[in-house]
Design a protein around this motif. Structure first.
Motif, PDB file in Angstrom:
ATOM      1  N   HIS A  16       0.961  -1.217   0.108  1.00 57.39           N
ATOM      2  CA  HIS A  16      -0.036   0.128  -0.406  1.00 57.39           C
ATOM      3  C   HIS A  16       1.106   1.237   0.226  1.00 57.39           C
ATOM      4  O   HIS A  16       1.954   1.374   0.756  1.00 57.39           O
ATOM      5  CB  HIS A  16      -0.870   0.058   1.258  1.00 57.39           C
ATOM      6  CG  HIS A  16      -1.935  -1.024   0.981  1.00 57.39           C
ATOM      7  ND1 HIS A  16      -3.055  -0.510   1.741  1.00 57.39           N
ATOM      8  CD2 HIS A  16      -2.077  -1.753   0.459  1.00 57.39           C
ATOM      9  CE1 HIS A  16      -3.939  -1.750   1.729  1.00 57.39           C
ATOM     10  NE2 HIS A  16      -3.659  -2.410   0.712  1.00 57.39           N
ATOM     11  N   ASP A  20      -3.259   5.376  -1.083  1.00 56.83           N
ATOM     12  CA  ASP A  20      -3.379   4.248  -0.837  1.00 56.83           C
ATOM     13  C   ASP A  20      -4.775   3.950   0.283  1.00 56.83           C
ATOM     14  O   ASP A  20      -4.356   4.143   1.508  1.00 56.83           O
ATOM     15  CB  ASP A  20      -3.272   2.646  -1.037  1.00 56.83           C
ATOM     16  CG  ASP A  20      -2.455   2.302  -2.696  1.00 56.83           C
ATOM     17  OD1 ASP A  20      -3.305   3.294  -3.350  1.00 56.83           O
ATOM     18  OD2 ASP A  20      -1.341   2.060  -2.953  1.00 56.83           O
ATOM     19  N   ILE A 266     -15.500  -0.501  -5.044  1.00 59.65           N
ATOM     20  CA  ILE A 266     -14.916  -0.288  -6.654  1.00 59.65           C
ATOM     21  C   ILE A 266     -15.873   0.341  -8.126  1.00 59.65           C
ATOM     22  O   ILE A 266     -17.676   0.878  -7.403  1.00 59.65           O
ATOM     23  CB  ILE A 266     -14.641  -1.207  -7.549  1.00 59.65           C
ATOM     24  CG1 ILE A 266     -15.661  -2.497  -7.693  1.00 59.65           C
ATOM     25  CG2 ILE A 266     -12.991  -1.789  -6.576  1.00 59.65           C
ATOM     26  CD1 ILE A 266     -15.375  -3.796  -7.418  1.00 59.65           C
ATOM     27  N   ARG A 285     -12.589  10.861  -3.335  1.00 56.12           N
ATOM     28  CA  ARG A 285     -11.430   9.837  -1.776  1.00 56.12           C
ATOM     29  C   ARG A 285     -12.409  10.663  -1.213  1.00 56.12           C
ATOM     30  O   ARG A 285     -12.227  10.047   0.251  1.00 56.12           O
ATOM     31  CB  ARG A 285     -10.531   9.802  -2.510  1.00 56.12           C
ATOM     32  CG  ARG A 285      -9.803   8.695  -3.778  1.00 56.12           C
ATOM     33  CD  ARG A 285      -8.603   8.599  -4.117  1.00 56.12           C
ATOM     34  NE  ARG A 285      -7.973   8.424  -2.486  1.00 56.12           N
ATOM     35  CZ  ARG A 285      -7.514   6.857  -2.561  1.00 56.12           C
ATOM     36  NH1 ARG A 285      -8.022   5.864  -2.907  1.00 56.12           N
ATOM     37  NH2 ARG A 285      -7.196   7.041  -0.917  1.00 56.12           N
ATOM     38  N   HIS A 296     -10.899   2.638   1.099  1.00 54.96           N
ATOM     39  CA  HIS A 296     -10.138   1.653   0.027  1.00 54.96           C
ATOM     40  C   HIS A 296     -10.937   1.772  -1.179  1.00 54.96           C
ATOM     41  O   HIS A 296     -11.690   0.853  -1.130  1.00 54.96           O
ATOM     42  CB  HIS A 296      -9.823   0.128   0.374  1.00 54.96           C
ATOM     43  CG  HIS A 296      -8.908  -1.635  -0.612  1.00 54.96           C
ATOM     44  ND1 HIS A 296      -9.602  -1.082  -1.586  1.00 54.96           N
ATOM     45  CD2 HIS A 296      -8.401  -1.304   0.179  1.00 54.96           C
ATOM     46  CE1 HIS A 296      -8.379  -2.185  -1.864  1.00 54.96           C
ATOM     47  NE2 HIS A 296      -7.890  -1.975  -0.500  1.00 54.96           N
ATOM     48  N   THR A 298     -11.023   1.529  -5.762  1.00 55.33           N
ATOM     49  CA  THR A 298     -10.700   1.879  -6.745  1.00 55.33           C
ATOM     50  C   THR A 298     -11.594   2.448  -7.940  1.00 55.33           C
ATOM     51  O   THR A 298     -12.814   1.466  -7.920  1.00 55.33           O
ATOM     52  CB  THR A 298     -10.710  -0.148  -7.528  1.00 55.33           C
ATOM     53  OG1 THR A 298      -9.287  -0.164  -6.454  1.00 55.33           O
ATOM     54  CG2 THR A 298     -10.106   0.102  -8.182  1.00 55.33           C
ATOM     55  N   GLN A 300     -12.844   3.261 -12.047  1.00 52.72           N
ATOM     56  CA  GLN A 300     -12.069   3.631 -13.173  1.00 52.72           C
ATOM     57  C   GLN A 300     -12.904   4.830 -14.305  1.00 52.72           C
ATOM     58  O   GLN A 300     -14.309   5.017 -13.431  1.00 52.72           O
ATOM     59  CB  GLN A 300     -12.077   2.420 -14.069  1.00 52.72           C
ATOM     60  CG  GLN A 300     -11.970   2.260 -15.981  1.00 52.72           C
ATOM     61  CD  GLN A 300     -12.604   1.023 -16.157  1.00 52.72           C
ATOM     62  OE1 GLN A 300     -11.846   0.820 -15.663  1.00 52.72           O
ATOM     63  NE2 GLN A 300     -13.167   1.276 -17.795  1.00 52.72           N
ATOM     64  N   LEU A 317      -6.471   4.563  -8.690  1.00 52.24           N
ATOM     65  CA  LEU A 317      -6.028   3.255  -7.097  1.00 52.24           C
ATOM     66  C   LEU A 317      -5.260   3.793  -6.490  1.00 52.24           C
ATOM     67  O   LEU A 317      -4.491   5.054  -6.301  1.00 52.24           O
ATOM     68  CB  LEU A 317      -5.080   2.254  -7.949  1.00 52.24           C
ATOM     69  CG  LEU A 317      -5.172   1.191  -8.943  1.00 52.24           C
ATOM     70  CD1 LEU A 317      -3.954   0.233  -9.248  1.00 52.24           C
ATOM     71  CD2 LEU A 317      -5.961   0.762  -8.411  1.00 52.24           C
TER      72      LEU A 317
END
Length: 317
Positions: A16, A20, A266, A285, A296, A298, A300, A317
């Motif tokens: 990490h 991260d 995600i 974030r 945590h 992720t 796109q 990420l």
């Protein structure tokens, strides 16, 4: 001389970096001493109680002995699961082994449900066809069993952060109720001779145990099925993401627990301009951590035409 072409490892892939998530994928400092002590005490007295339960012909005592055996199995699985869960991620198990605890808790609860079903069935048979019971033996052995259960419960309560240890604790507390019922049954039979109290109290305790076991079973099942963590509103997360400046729409969104208490997310975000992605990601974030406690993440990014971010841009990420 060391080889210039050393065998590749997965350590750098699991690392990490700055930005991260802050947690790891394994349990670093959870002691197994408490579980080991509890297992030894429970297993030893379970063997004693099985023998005396059969000798005294008491269903309440046999039920309590069965609970003790189940407790020993639960504690053994809990200990094994915690040892497995401490293993770091590998090239074959990139998420590590933290789910081993939830799996063991699930198995423990299934075993407890089976035991409860047997106790209730046997109790119903004894209500219609009473059998003689040695009340004095039941009273003494059950009192010792209650003391053992109190000590084991105290030991396990010191590690209440683990869902698996809590599942084992539920079994022990259920067994404590069984010991109390066996004490009452032994005393009533010894002083009055009414043997039907033995199966009646066994059914009562089984129903209490069923309630507690069902709660742990649902929790472990929810975790194993990667359900949305308790306390997180999936629809609200999606709505909040769509409200972030620069985000046009949200799709393929998933929220689950990487390990108990550590949610992960995600998804795909459609944005106005791919050039804005680094700033949009920072805002996303910050919002997810502040509003929902999710670190945590992720994501796109996709342009208006649905194309993903250019491969030369910074990864999400």
């Amino acid at each position: 001389m060391p080889s210039e072409h050393a065998a590749p490892t997965s350590e750098h892939l699991h690392a990490h970096l700055d930005g991260d998530a802050s947690h790891g994928h394994f349990i670093e400092a959870r002691s197994q001493k408490a579980l080991g002590i509890a297992l030894a005490m429970t297993l030893l007295f379970a063997l004693i109680e099985v023998v005396t339960g059969v000798m005294s012909n008491s269903l309440a005592l046999i039920s309590d002995a069965g609970h003790m055996v189940t407790d020993a199995a639960a504690l053994g699985l809990a200990l094994l699961a915690q040892l497995i869960a401490k293993r770091p991620p590998s090239s074959r198990h990139s998420f590590g082994f933290v789910r081993a605890e939830a799996l063991a808790a699930f198995v423990n609860c299934l075993g407890m449900l089976a035991l409860v079903a047997w106790i209730v069935w046997e109790a119903v048979q004894r209500l219609t066809h009473p059998e003689p019971v040695q009340g004095g033996v039941v009273l003494v052995v059950a009192a010792i069993g209650a003391a053992i259960n109190l000590l084991v419960a105290w030991v396990l309560s010191r590690d209440s952060d683990s869902i698996n240890t809590r599942a084992a604790l539920v079994n022990v507390l259920g067994d404590l109720l069984g010991s109390v019922a066996a004490i009452a049954a032994g005393a009533i039979i010894y002083f009055t001779g009414w043997v039907r109290i033995d199966p009646i109290l066994s059914i009562f305790v089984s129903l209490l145990i069923l309630k507690s076991t069902w709660g742990i079973l649902r929790e472990s099942y929810h975790f194993l099925m990667e359900g949305v963590p308790h306390g997180i509103d999936y629809l609200q997360v999606g709505a909040d993401l769509a409200e972030v400046e620069g985000v046009l729409s949200v799709h393929d969104l998933h929220v689950w627990d990487m390990s108990p208490g550590h949610p992960a997310l995600i998804g795909h975000l459609e944005i106005r301009d791919l050039v804005e992605w680094p700033d949009v990601l920072k805002r996303v974030r910050a919002m997810l951590l502040d509003k929902h406690g999710i670190d945590h993440v992720t994501l796109q990014p996709e342009a208006l035409d649905g194309m993903p971010l250019d491969p030369h841009c910074k990864p999400a990420l």
